[in-house]
Design an enzyme around this catalytic site. Structure first.
Site, mmCIF file in Angstrom:
data_model
loop_
_atom_site.group_PDB
_atom_site.id
_atom_site.type_symbol
_atom_site.label_atom_id
_atom_site.label_comp_id
_atom_site.label_asym_id
_atom_site.label_seq_id
_atom_site.Cartn_x
_atom_site.Cartn_y
_atom_site.Cartn_z
ATOM 1 N N LYS A 163 -0.012 -1.243 0.248
ATOM 2 C CA LYS A 163 0.304 0.192 0.264
ATOM 3 C C LYS A 163 1.131 1.299 -0.100
ATOM 4 O O LYS A 163 2.329 1.749 0.045
ATOM 5 C CB LYS A 163 -0.856 -0.114 1.234
ATOM 6 C CG LYS A 163 -1.766 1.057 1.142
ATOM 7 C CD LYS A 163 -3.727 0.269 0.249
ATOM 8 C CE LYS A 163 -4.139 1.352 0.056
ATOM 9 N NZ LYS A 163 -5.291 0.533 -0.279
ATOM 10 N N ASP A 185 -7.039 4.420 -5.073
ATOM 11 C CA ASP A 185 -7.291 4.467 -3.165
ATOM 12 C C ASP A 185 -7.967 5.917 -2.402
ATOM 13 O O ASP A 185 -7.838 6.478 -4.585
ATOM 14 C CB ASP A 185 -6.571 4.401 -2.499
ATOM 15 C CG ASP A 185 -6.985 3.814 -1.658
ATOM 16 O OD1 ASP A 185 -7.243 2.248 -1.075
ATOM 17 O OD2 ASP A 185 -7.554 4.527 -0.110
HETATM 18 P P1 NDP Z 1 -12.626 8.479 -3.291
HETATM 19 O O1 NDP Z 1 -11.691 8.993 -2.478
HETATM 20 O O2 NDP Z 1 -13.124 7.983 -4.030
HETATM 21 O O3 NDP Z 1 -14.242 8.641 -1.977
HETATM 22 C C1 NDP Z 1 -13.954 8.469 -0.847
HETATM 23 C C2 NDP Z 1 -15.378 9.161 -0.511
HETATM 24 O O4 NDP Z 1 -15.608 8.534 1.675
HETATM 25 C C3 NDP Z 1 -15.907 10.400 -0.887
HETATM 26 O O5 NDP Z 1 -16.904 10.720 -1.117
HETATM 27 C C4 NDP Z 1 -14.994 11.540 0.837
HETATM 28 O O6 NDP Z 1 -15.461 12.374 0.266
HETATM 29 C C5 NDP Z 1 -15.717 10.460 1.275
HETATM 30 N N1 NDP Z 1 -14.761 10.189 2.512
HETATM 31 C C6 NDP Z 1 -12.883 10.639 2.878
HETATM 32 N N2 NDP Z 1 -12.847 10.820 3.790
HETATM 33 C C7 NDP Z 1 -13.601 11.214 4.743
HETATM 34 C C8 NDP Z 1 -13.802 11.100 6.109
HETATM 35 N N3 NDP Z 1 -13.139 11.404 7.558
HETATM 36 N N4 NDP Z 1 -15.504 10.968 6.861
HETATM 37 C C9 NDP Z 1 -16.602 10.624 5.995
HETATM 38 N N5 NDP Z 1 -16.584 11.027 4.877
HETATM 39 C C10 NDP Z 1 -15.148 10.864 4.334
HETATM 40 O O7 NDP Z 1 -12.424 6.792 -2.091
HETATM 41 P P2 NDP Z 1 -12.425 5.207 -2.874
HETATM 42 O O8 NDP Z 1 -14.192 5.282 -2.990
HETATM 43 O O9 NDP Z 1 -11.594 5.216 -3.553
HETATM 44 O O10 NDP Z 1 -12.358 4.947 -1.426
HETATM 45 C C11 NDP Z 1 -13.326 4.432 -0.099
HETATM 46 C C12 NDP Z 1 -12.575 4.027 0.425
HETATM 47 O O11 NDP Z 1 -12.805 2.486 -0.120
HETATM 48 C C13 NDP Z 1 -11.212 4.115 1.462
HETATM 49 O O12 NDP Z 1 -11.534 3.052 2.429
HETATM 50 C C14 NDP Z 1 -10.519 2.512 0.444
HETATM 51 O O13 NDP Z 1 -9.230 2.559 1.504
HETATM 52 C C15 NDP Z 1 -11.444 1.494 -0.040
HETATM 53 N N6 NDP Z 1 -11.188 0.620 -0.767
HETATM 54 C C16 NDP Z 1 -11.164 1.364 -2.396
HETATM 55 C C17 NDP Z 1 -10.847 0.609 -3.233
HETATM 56 C C18 NDP Z 1 -10.994 0.810 -4.470
HETATM 57 O O14 NDP Z 1 -10.907 0.149 -5.543
HETATM 58 N N7 NDP Z 1 -10.570 2.195 -4.804
HETATM 59 C C19 NDP Z 1 -10.385 -0.970 -2.827
HETATM 60 C C20 NDP Z 1 -10.976 -1.145 -1.228
HETATM 61 C C21 NDP Z 1 -10.804 -0.907 -0.679
HETATM 62 P P3 NDP Z 1 -14.953 13.551 0.109
HETATM 63 O O15 NDP Z 1 -14.618 14.053 -1.343
HETATM 64 O O16 NDP Z 1 -15.195 14.885 0.756
HETATM 65 O O17 NDP Z 1 -13.203 13.772 0.659
#
Ligand code: NDP
Length: 460
Positions: free
Chosen positions: A140, A180
């Site tokens: 990671k 991510d």
């Molecule tokens: P993105 O950056 O696309 O989206 C993240 C989302 O979560 C945004 O809506 C963001 O809001 C919100 N967010 C971030 N921090 C906070 C917080 N502290 N409180 C509330 N909302 C928050 O990321 P992903 O969708 O790719 O990833 C989301 C999760 O999934 C992570 O935990 C990641 O590790 C996990 N994951 C992702 C994978 C992937 O293929 N992308 C694979 C496996 C797991 P804002 O825009 O306001 O920051």
């Protein structure tokens, strides 16, 4: 003479003591790295039964080795902003375990990124990747760079500087990063371009999540969210339920969240709430996903803008309030530790049937304990969100073979992989006397494959 039960109890006590000692070592070696300590504790505690049954894993020092990254790289990322000012961020890559394949895991750009966050994610990735059945190890990376409010050129310059250093440590057979939080197709594109320029070769398999036109896989963008819903659907099916006609709440509005909402809707669910880091929206008529996609994937706007177009919806400031919206199924898809004990209590009192973790470690240990105690179906991240990295491995396979599968082919393979992960986790939970406890089942299923490979490869 001791009875068999007494002997087993003594043995379990020995293993518990051994695990507690290891956890103390993790705490003293990694002080202040609370997320990493939390992730290790959750895994080691659930491995006790497998260690009691197979003391070889202890004798061969598998656990002492698996909790220590093979390599941790920290580096300076200097870049110049649009005002000509030099900015410096910190970059990380943890190469945690390569027993079953090249290191594989995403890159996160978020101000909260530090060694603890990267190590917790890298540690989880070992077991998740193993569960997929694909030949990928655990890694990671990321940076404390905040992409919010940066211009496209600033993002490009940052990605190029980040890759200039990272390129020394990665490669299609060494370490294969992906996206991510804060890293999507645009950032992957800039990083791939810089890697190609530095290497002077087109090594398509060095990154996954690439654009479709230059080696990306159809279905990768959707894979994590869709995969989470496929896993939860399997869990529901076994209990005579389904997404059809269910009310669903999904936190976040990023990549994982959007495609979890899309698949849940395709399966007949009504999704009534989603969020970003500023707060959440509630739409009793069901979220309009086209509006969310336009706001988040195209316009880069905040989620509260949704209510301008849908006056029946409301916006609440603050993220954790989303769990007070009554629902049958909750899918935390935003970030780590976003659902705590109080949130779990509210979800349970509102009659939630299933919780599926799309994000990594979104539920605190206390919240998980409540779900398990109250017989809420609980799909832990390692199993439920493995679809993303699974399709990343399919992207690597297509790159190696220089072919491209159709979206239908990829989705069919993804469904098959998620069903297999479900089955493996369930089988292990049953074999170790906690049927339906997918936390234990997934950890054991993921661990055994890696541990056996480590033993076969000797002490390295
Ligand atoms: P993105 O950056 O696309 O989206 C993240 C989302 O979560 C945004 O809506 C963001 O809001 C919100 N967010 C971030 N921090 C906070 C917080 N502290 N409180 C509330 N909302 C928050 O990321 P992903 O969708 O790719 O990833 C989301 C999760 O999934 C992570 O935990 C990641 O590790 C996990 N994951 C992702 C994978 C992937 O293929 N992308 C694979 C496996 C797991 P804002 O825009 O306001 O920051």
């Amino acid at each position: 003479m001791k009875t068999l039960e007494e002997l087993q109890e003594t043995q379990t006590q020995h293993v518990n003591d051994y695990v507690n000692n290891l956890l103390e070592t993790v705490e003293s070696r990694n002080p202040n790295e609370l997320e990493f300590q939390q992730a290790v504790k959750e895994v080691l505690d659930s491995l006790v039964p497998v260690l009691v049954k197979n003391p070889t894993y202890i004798q061969k020092g598998v656990l002492e080795r698996i909790i220590e990254p093979e390599r941790m790289i920290t580096f300076r990322v200097p870049w110049v902003d649009d005002n000509g000012k030099v900015q410096v961020n910190r970059g990380f890559r943890v190469q945690f375990n390569s027993a079953i394949g090249p290191y594989k895991g995403g890159i996160r750009f978020h101000p909260s990124v530090n060694a603890s966050i990267v190590k917790f994610l890298g540690f989880e990735q070992i077991f998740k990747n193993s569960l997929t059945g694909q030949p990928i190890g655990g890694g990671k990376g990321g940076s404390d760079f905040d992409p919010k409010g940066k211009s496209d050129m600033e993002i490009m310059r940052f990605c190029q500087s980040f890759m200039t250093e990272l390129s020394k440590y990665i490669g299609p057979d060494t370490d294969v990063p992906a996206g991510d939080i804060g890293v999507g197709a645009r950032e992957i594109g800039y990083m791939f371009g810089q890697y190609k320029k530095i290497k002077g070769a087109y090594e398509a398999g060095v990154l996954t999540g690439k654009g479709i036109g230059y080696g990306g896989s159809l279905g990768r963008k959707e894979a994590t969210g869709y995969g989470t819903v496929y896993f939860v659907e399997e869990m529901l099916k076994d209990k005579g339920h389904s997404f059809d006609q269910s009310t669903v709440v999904v936190s976040g509005s990023g990549n994982v969240s959007i495609y979890a909402m899309e698949k849940a809707m395709q399966l007949g669910a009504k999704v009534v709430a989603c969020s970003d880091s500023s707060g959440y929206i509630y739409d009793p008529n069901g979220i309009n996903l086209d509006t969310v996609k336009q706001l988040k994937e195209v316009d880069n706007k905040r989620i509260h803008e949704y209510v301008k177009e849908h006056p029946g919806a409301s916006f609440e400031i603050g993220c954790s309030g989303i769990w007070s919206v009554p629902c049958d199924i909750a899918l935390p898809c935003a970030t780590q530790n976003e659902l705590d004990k109080e949130d779990a209590d509210i979800l349970v009192s509102n009659g939630v049937k299933a919780v599926g973790e799309g994000a990594n470690m979104p539920s605190s240990q206390e919240a998980i304990d409540i779900f398990l105690e109250k017989d809420v179906l609980f799909a832990p991240a390692k199993a439920a969100n493995a679809g993303g990295v699974a399709v990343s491995a399919l992207e690597m396979a297509q790159n190696s073979a220089r072919i491209a599968w159709t979206v239908e082919e990829v989705d069919e393979k993804l469904q098959e992989i998620m069903k297999n992960i479900y089955r493996k986790s369930l089988d292990q939970s049953e074999a170790y006397g906690v049927p339906g406890n997918f936390v234990v089942g997934a950890n054991i299923a993921g661990f055994v494959r890696v541990a056996d490979a480590m033993i076969e490869q000797g002490v390295i």
